[in-house]
Design a protein around this motif. Structure first.
Motif, PDB file in Angstrom:
ATOM      1  N   LYS A 120       0.840  -1.217   0.000  1.00 35.27           N
ATOM      2  CA  LYS A 120       0.000   0.000   0.000  1.00 35.27           C
ATOM      3  C   LYS A 120       0.874   1.265   0.000  1.00 35.27           C
ATOM      4  N   SER A 121       1.748   1.351  -1.015  1.00 38.20           N
ATOM      5  CA  SER A 121       2.738   2.429  -1.070  1.00 38.20           C
ATOM      6  C   SER A 121       2.384   3.492  -2.110  1.00 38.20           C
ATOM      7  N   ILE A 122       2.672   4.728  -1.766  1.00 38.64           N
ATOM      8  CA  ILE A 122       2.475   5.857  -2.674  1.00 38.64           C
ATOM      9  C   ILE A 122       3.768   6.671  -2.733  1.00 38.64           C
ATOM     10  N   LEU A 123       4.145   7.073  -3.939  1.00 38.31           N
ATOM     11  CA  LEU A 123       5.281   7.972  -4.149  1.00 38.31           C
ATOM     12  C   LEU A 123       4.738   9.262  -4.731  1.00 38.31           C
ATOM     13  N   ILE A 124       4.943  10.397  -4.043  1.00 39.91           N
ATOM     14  CA  ILE A 124       4.436  11.686  -4.516  1.00 39.91           C
ATOM     15  C   ILE A 124       5.608  12.624  -4.790  1.00 39.91           C
ATOM     16  N   PHE A 125       5.624  13.205  -5.974  1.00 39.61           N
ATOM     17  CA  PHE A 125       6.692  14.111  -6.391  1.00 39.61           C
ATOM     18  C   PHE A 125       6.141  15.520  -6.569  1.00 39.61           C
ATOM     19  N   ALA A 144       9.776   6.846 -10.702  1.00 41.51           N
ATOM     20  CA  ALA A 144       9.092   5.628 -10.250  1.00 41.51           C
ATOM     21  C   ALA A 144       9.636   4.397 -10.971  1.00 41.51           C
ATOM     22  N   TYR A 145       9.865   4.526 -12.267  1.00 37.54           N
ATOM     23  CA  TYR A 145      10.390   3.416 -13.070  1.00 37.54           C
ATOM     24  C   TYR A 145      11.797   3.048 -12.625  1.00 37.54           C
ATOM     25  N   ASP A 146      12.656   4.060 -12.435  1.00 37.31           N
ATOM     26  CA  ASP A 146      14.042   3.816 -12.042  1.00 37.31           C
ATOM     27  C   ASP A 146      14.138   3.247 -10.633  1.00 37.31           C
ATOM     28  N   LEU A 147      13.203   3.620  -9.763  1.00 35.13           N
ATOM     29  CA  LEU A 147      13.190   3.101  -8.392  1.00 35.13           C
ATOM     30  C   LEU A 147      12.517   1.731  -8.298  1.00 35.13           C
ATOM     31  N   LYS A 148      12.011   1.248  -9.442  1.00 28.99           N
ATOM     32  CA  LYS A 148      11.271  -0.031  -9.469  1.00 28.99           C
ATOM     33  C   LYS A 148      10.128   0.007  -8.441  1.00 28.99           C
ATOM     34  N   PHE A 149       9.482   1.156  -8.380  1.00 32.08           N
ATOM     35  CA  PHE A 149       8.441   1.378  -7.384  1.00 32.08           C
ATOM     36  C   PHE A 149       7.202   0.565  -7.735  1.00 32.08           C
ATOM     37  N   LYS A 150       6.724  -0.239  -6.798  1.00 26.91           N
ATOM     38  CA  LYS A 150       5.598  -1.141  -7.036  1.00 26.91           C
ATOM     39  C   LYS A 150       4.251  -0.546  -6.660  1.00 26.91           C
ATOM     40  N   GLY A 151       4.283   0.589  -5.945  1.00 27.99           N
ATOM     41  CA  GLY A 151       3.040   1.205  -5.513  1.00 27.99           C
ATOM     42  C   GLY A 151       2.494   2.165  -6.547  1.00 27.99           C
TER      43      GLY A 151
END
Length: 352
Positions: A120-125, A144-151
């Motif tokens: 249940k992760s969110i990345l906000i820029f 998000a792509y470079d961090l392999k972010f799944k949220g």
């Protein structure tokens, strides 16, 4: 015999189908990104021009950004001179689609997307000065792509004019946008069952962002618990004001706060000349060290002309943020950092 010929024919057909499937597979991937913005809508239906640099009111939506499979970490691949006519999703990062959504639809789609992530992760820029909506969307997707972010990746885009010489206008507008930005954050944090929220702010955008988050974490203990990391990169904030008034309100709640700074940042050097005061994103003798905040000297990490966008351009910084977000590692445990002790306290520096 006939059986062998039949097997050969079937094998050849399978190889043909496999080759056709590979040929039909696009050489890019689509990254969906949610957004909030108080930019005014234009009359254009081109994705990169849906929102301009004029002030508007808060709207929500989702966009799609294509990233080529040949993408290199830290790059936003673009055609020569940025000419849109030569954009190719197999080679370039492109804002393909922008949808404006009413609030209930936005929240429903956001919750649906978030439900697919076990963490249940969110990345906000939040972007800085001289950035268009198009650039903000592509940068968010790239990070998000470079961090392999799944949220769920998201961004807030305030009405920067997107022009180098409009610094005073952007400086005025970031104050205008602060209430809208606060509403966006509260809507996303309150309206979802997020458990891990990571926030990255850059340059002038950190002025409003840091104040918004300072207010949220100091008054909303329920939201404070889910904001795992606040990352301020090259903050264009008066260093004295930041150290005295802003940082203590965040770290005083026990919140994780990381500041990336550099002594080579030409944009912040120019800002210092304009304001006649050091900026929080400068390092060297002006490095800001606050008890409870992780200060990281990123000098030497950016090869760009202004050396101002290392948070997204430098693989070393991206790798450091990855360890912070994905692995939950403190600076003392991260691969490429060395601790430096000073009379004012300790900070960390990248190994060159």
């Amino acid at each position: 015999d006939g059986g062998d010929e039949l097997e050969e024919m079937e094998g050849a057909e399978e190889m043909k189908e496999s080759a056709e499937a590979v040929a039909a597979t696009p050489n890019y991937t689509i990254v969906p990104v949610f957004y909030g913005t108080d930019r005014a809508k234009t009359d254009s239906d081109k994705p990169e021009k849906v929102f301009g640099g004029a002030r508007g009111t808060l709207v929500y939506g989702m966009c799609e950004v294509s990233i080529p499979r040949s993408h290199k970490i830290g790059e936003i691949e673009s055609p020569l001179f940025g000419w849109k006519i030569f954009e190719d999703p197999d080679k370039h990062i492109i804002l393909e689609k922008v949808d404006i959504l009413d609030t209930p639809t936005f929240m429903a789609q956001f919750r649906e997307k978030l439900a697919k992530d076990p963490k249940k992760s969110i990345l906000i820029f939040v972007h800085g000065y001289n950035v268009s909506f198009d650039e903000a969307a592509k940068r968010t997707a790239q990070i998000a792509y470079d961090l392999k972010f799944k949220g769920v990746p998201a961004f807030y885009s305030w009405p920067s004019k997107g022009k180098m010489l409009r610094y005073p206008a952007d400086e005025s507008t970031i104050e205008w946008s602060q209430p809208y930005m606060k509403t966006f954050f509260e809507k996303v944090l309150d309206g979802t069952d997020a458990e891990n929220v990571y926030v990255i702010g850059h340059s002038m955008g950190t002025r409003a962002l840091s104040k918004v988050l300072a207010e949220i974490v100091s008054t909303r203990s329920d939201l404070r618990e889910i904001i795992k990391e606040i990352i301020l990169s090259a903050p264009d904030i008066d260093a004295g004001v930041f150290k005295r008034d802003i940082a203590p309100k965040i770290v005083g709640t026990g919140q994780r706060l990381t500041l990336y700074a550099s002594s080579e940042d030409l944009a912040l050097k120019a800002s210092k000349e304009v304001h006649d005061e050091p900026r929080a994103g400068e390092s060297g003798d002006r490095l800001v060290i606050v008890n409870g905040m992780d200060t990281i000297d990123a000098t030497g990490m950016d090869t760009g002309f202004l050396k101002h966008s290392y948070y997204g351009d430098s693989r070393s910084v991206i790798d450091d943020i990855y360890e912070m977000i994905s692995d939950g590692k403190l600076p003392s445990k991260r691969f490429n950092l060395d601790e430096v002790q000073t009379p004012q306290g300790s900070y960390y520096k990248f190994r060159l």
